[in-house]
Design a protein around this motif. Sequence first.
Motif, PDB file in Angstrom:
ATOM      1  N   SER A 252       0.666  -1.042  -0.168  1.00 47.89           N
ATOM      2  CA  SER A 252      -0.003  -0.017   0.130  1.00 47.89           C
ATOM      3  C   SER A 252       0.848   1.261   0.014  1.00 47.89           C
ATOM      4  CB  SER A 252      -0.747  -0.011   1.135  1.00 47.89           C
ATOM      5  OG  SER A 252      -1.800   1.189   1.210  1.00 47.89           O
ATOM      6  N   LEU A 253       0.824   1.827  -1.283  1.00 46.61           N
ATOM      7  CA  LEU A 253       1.955   3.162  -1.176  1.00 46.61           C
ATOM      8  C   LEU A 253       1.199   4.298  -0.421  1.00 46.61           C
ATOM      9  CD1 LEU A 253       4.157   4.453  -2.534  1.00 46.61           C
ATOM     10  CD2 LEU A 253       2.733   4.981  -4.495  1.00 46.61           C
ATOM     11  N   PRO A 254      -0.026   4.539  -0.449  1.00 48.56           N
ATOM     12  CA  PRO A 254      -0.597   5.698   0.396  1.00 48.56           C
ATOM     13  C   PRO A 254      -0.530   5.697   1.849  1.00 48.56           C
ATOM     14  CG  PRO A 254      -2.133   4.896  -1.241  1.00 48.56           C
ATOM     15  CD  PRO A 254      -1.247   4.042  -1.293  1.00 48.56           C
ATOM     16  N   VAL A 255      -0.442   4.303   2.374  1.00 53.05           N
ATOM     17  CA  VAL A 255      -0.079   3.818   3.654  1.00 53.05           C
ATOM     18  C   VAL A 255       1.450   4.122   4.228  1.00 53.05           C
ATOM     19  CG1 VAL A 255      -0.223   2.237   5.422  1.00 53.05           C
ATOM     20  CG2 VAL A 255      -2.282   2.581   4.160  1.00 53.05           C
ATOM     21  N   CYS A 256       2.194   3.702   3.347  1.00 51.54           N
ATOM     22  CA  CYS A 256       3.576   3.919   3.314  1.00 51.54           C
ATOM     23  C   CYS A 256       3.794   5.549   3.397  1.00 51.54           C
ATOM     24  CB  CYS A 256       4.246   3.328   2.252  1.00 51.54           C
ATOM     25  SG  CYS A 256       4.492   1.584   2.353  1.00 51.54           S
ATOM     26  N   LYS A 257       3.307   6.238   2.459  1.00 48.08           N
ATOM     27  CA  LYS A 257       3.599   7.771   2.531  1.00 48.08           C
ATOM     28  C   LYS A 257       3.159   8.154   3.958  1.00 48.08           C
ATOM     29  CE  LYS A 257       3.598   8.631  -2.375  1.00 48.08           C
ATOM     30  NZ  LYS A 257       2.833   9.194  -3.673  1.00 48.08           N
ATOM     31  N   GLN A 258       1.852   7.998   4.427  1.00 52.73           N
ATOM     32  CA  GLN A 258       1.441   8.374   5.654  1.00 52.73           C
ATOM     33  C   GLN A 258       2.548   8.054   6.859  1.00 52.73           C
ATOM     34  OE1 GLN A 258      -2.503   6.280   5.190  1.00 52.73           O
ATOM     35  NE2 GLN A 258      -3.178   8.084   6.509  1.00 52.73           N
ATOM     36  N   LEU A 259       2.946   6.768   6.677  1.00 48.38           N
ATOM     37  CA  LEU A 259       3.699   6.210   7.928  1.00 48.38           C
ATOM     38  C   LEU A 259       4.960   7.159   7.625  1.00 48.38           C
ATOM     39  CD1 LEU A 259       2.981   2.539   7.862  1.00 48.38           C
ATOM     40  CD2 LEU A 259       2.207   4.474   9.595  1.00 48.38           C
ATOM     41  N   ILE A 260       5.701   7.249   6.629  1.00 43.35           N
ATOM     42  CA  ILE A 260       6.988   7.999   6.374  1.00 43.35           C
ATOM     43  C   ILE A 260       6.774   9.189   6.959  1.00 43.35           C
ATOM     44  CG2 ILE A 260       8.652   8.743   4.857  1.00 43.35           C
ATOM     45  CD1 ILE A 260       9.181   5.800   5.163  1.00 43.35           C
ATOM     46  N   ALA A 261       5.746  10.035   6.367  1.00 47.85           N
ATOM     47  CA  ALA A 261       5.540  11.283   6.969  1.00 47.85           C
ATOM     48  C   ALA A 261       5.349  11.592   8.385  1.00 47.85           C
ATOM     49  CB  ALA A 261       4.142  11.779   6.268  1.00 47.85           C
ATOM     50  N   ALA A 262       4.832  10.408   9.066  1.00 41.99           N
ATOM     51  CA  ALA A 262       4.893  10.439  10.622  1.00 41.99           C
ATOM     52  C   ALA A 262       6.072  10.352  11.283  1.00 41.99           C
ATOM     53  CB  ALA A 262       3.727   9.613  11.183  1.00 41.99           C
ATOM     54  N   GLY A 263       7.214   9.744  10.363  1.00 43.96           N
ATOM     55  CA  GLY A 263       8.367   9.396  11.177  1.00 43.96           C
ATOM     56  C   GLY A 263       8.905   7.986  10.974  1.00 43.96           C
ATOM     57  N   ALA A 264       8.250   7.098  10.220  1.00 49.66           N
ATOM     58  CA  ALA A 264       8.471   5.750  10.309  1.00 49.66           C
ATOM     59  C   ALA A 264       9.845   5.707   9.694  1.00 49.66           C
ATOM     60  CB  ALA A 264       7.452   4.776   9.920  1.00 49.66           C
ATOM     61  N   ASP A 265      10.526   4.442  10.095  1.00 48.52           N
ATOM     62  CA  ASP A 265      11.996   4.246   9.544  1.00 48.52           C
ATOM     63  C   ASP A 265      12.056   3.280   8.396  1.00 48.52           C
ATOM     64  OD1 ASP A 265      14.921   4.004   9.006  1.00 48.52           O
ATOM     65  OD2 ASP A 265      15.289   3.511  10.953  1.00 48.52           O
ATOM     66  N   PRO A 266      12.258   3.726   7.150  1.00 52.53           N
ATOM     67  CA  PRO A 266      12.418   2.599   6.011  1.00 52.53           C
ATOM     68  C   PRO A 266      13.473   1.798   6.138  1.00 52.53           C
ATOM     69  CG  PRO A 266      13.071   4.874   5.285  1.00 52.53           C
ATOM     70  CD  PRO A 266      12.543   4.924   6.662  1.00 52.53           C
ATOM     71  N   SER A 267      14.544   2.092   6.930  1.00 46.97           N
ATOM     72  CA  SER A 267      15.500   1.405   6.967  1.00 46.97           C
ATOM     73  C   SER A 267      15.548   0.299   8.256  1.00 46.97           C
ATOM     74  CB  SER A 267      16.829   2.068   6.935  1.00 46.97           C
ATOM     75  OG  SER A 267      17.182   2.793   5.991  1.00 46.97           O
ATOM     76  N   LEU A 268      14.393   0.218   8.878  1.00 48.86           N
ATOM     77  CA  LEU A 268      14.291  -0.286  10.343  1.00 48.86           C
ATOM     78  C   LEU A 268      14.182  -2.102   9.889  1.00 48.86           C
ATOM     79  CD1 LEU A 268      13.784  -0.388  13.529  1.00 48.86           C
ATOM     80  CD2 LEU A 268      11.400  -0.362  12.784  1.00 48.86           C
ATOM     81  N   LYS A 269      14.979  -2.843  10.512  1.00 44.90           N
ATOM     82  CA  LYS A 269      14.900  -4.327  10.142  1.00 44.90           C
ATOM     83  C   LYS A 269      14.051  -4.844  11.248  1.00 44.90           C
ATOM     84  CE  LYS A 269      19.842  -4.559   8.481  1.00 44.90           C
ATOM     85  NZ  LYS A 269      21.157  -4.898   8.653  1.00 44.90           N
ATOM     86  N   ASN A 270      13.266  -5.657  10.541  1.00 49.72           N
ATOM     87  CA  ASN A 270      12.409  -6.601  11.465  1.00 49.72           C
ATOM     88  C   ASN A 270      13.360  -7.738  12.144  1.00 49.72           C
ATOM     89  OD1 ASN A 270      12.928  -8.462   9.403  1.00 49.72           O
ATOM     90  ND2 ASN A 270      10.945  -8.582   8.705  1.00 49.72           N
ATOM     91  N   GLN A 271      12.528  -8.499  12.641  1.00 50.02           N
ATOM     92  CA  GLN A 271      13.271  -9.725  13.622  1.00 50.02           C
ATOM     93  C   GLN A 271      13.960 -10.680  12.778  1.00 50.02           C
ATOM     94  OE1 GLN A 271      10.072 -11.724  15.843  1.00 50.02           O
ATOM     95  NE2 GLN A 271       9.019 -12.246  14.130  1.00 50.02           N
ATOM     96  N   GLU A 272      13.555 -10.615  11.416  1.00 51.65           N
ATOM     97  CA  GLU A 272      14.367 -11.401  10.337  1.00 51.65           C
ATOM     98  C   GLU A 272      15.428 -10.834   9.843  1.00 51.65           C
ATOM     99  OE1 GLU A 272      10.978 -12.497   8.114  1.00 51.65           O
ATOM    100  OE2 GLU A 272      10.562 -14.526   9.356  1.00 51.65           O
ATOM    101  N   GLY A 273      15.564  -9.502  10.229  1.00 52.01           N
ATOM    102  CA  GLY A 273      16.797  -8.846   9.597  1.00 52.01           C
ATOM    103  C   GLY A 273      16.268  -8.025   8.294  1.00 52.01           C
ATOM    104  N   PHE A 274      15.236  -8.267   7.748  1.00 56.17           N
ATOM    105  CA  PHE A 274      14.847  -7.336   6.620  1.00 56.17           C
ATOM    106  C   PHE A 274      14.217  -5.970   6.966  1.00 56.17           C
ATOM    107  CE2 PHE A 274      14.134 -11.881   5.528  1.00 56.17           C
ATOM    108  CZ  PHE A 274      14.869 -12.115   4.521  1.00 56.17           C
TER     109      PHE A 274
END
Length: 303
Positions: A252-274
């Motif tokens: 979902s591109l619109p949701v990704c844009k919302q989350l990034i605008a709110a400060g979400a980190d696109p480089s954050l790794k999940n528990q599997e390292g992705f």
Amino acid sequence: MSLKKESLSDVQLHLAALNGDLPLLKKILDSGKVHVDSRDKEGTTPLILASANGHLDCVHELLEQGADPRAKRITGTTPLFFAAQGGHLDVVNILVDRGAPLDSTSVDGGSALFVACQCGHMDVVKELVKRGAKINTHMKDKATPLFIAAQNGHYKVLVFLLAQGANVDASRTDGATPLWIAAQMGHDHIVAQLLKAGARVDAARYDGATAIFKASHKGHSAVIGELLKYKPSLGLLSNGESALHAAALSGSLPVCKQLIAAGADPSLKNQEGFTPIEVAQKHKHNIVSDYLRNCANRQFSNK
């Protein structure tokens, strides 16, 4: 509870109650061949059938002839349960007046108030509460009337229940709260009202998924707009994922844009390292992965 084999008169009485055929109902009862509370193999009485279908005159006649308003099917459901489920306010009133128990529950814990909330019958909900029905009653899985109203998007019912003291964060046995289920279902107006009433924005289900995680996974952009006003966690949750990972997974591109605008980190790794970028790439959401990569590069160059 007697569940003997039904006679022809039993069957005819049940059909008369089901169809609202008052003359036939009276005729069969006056014949003396059948008991007013005769039951079928499910334990259903004529009063249950008449109540479920809103046949007020038949309900009145059956009660006058001694029908039991407390009678239950083998599932534990009563005439009042079915009248409330069908939204038949006049039938609800006469049954309660005649002693139908307000908070009687089915074997899975469902009450008359619960099914009225489930079906959005506002007038019935108000009447049951006015007469003393318990607001925070719950199913065996702990789902409350507020939870089911949130799940089904019944805004007016939800607002009324909150005003009457419903527990805003009462969770199901799996940890899901009314806010969580409303977010999953995409009911942004419900989400807004629950947050205004003090619902915990980061309340998580047993698996660690929060409301914003589920809304991100489902692509419910309007819900996310409401949740972001209350500063939900955008970092790694106890399930080892972030909301942005969920949005990247569903593409979902619109949701990704919302989350990034709110400060979400696109480089954050999940528990599997992705990272969210890699999650989007893995699921061939190329537009999303390109967008997130550009965001990450911009963040890097600004450091």
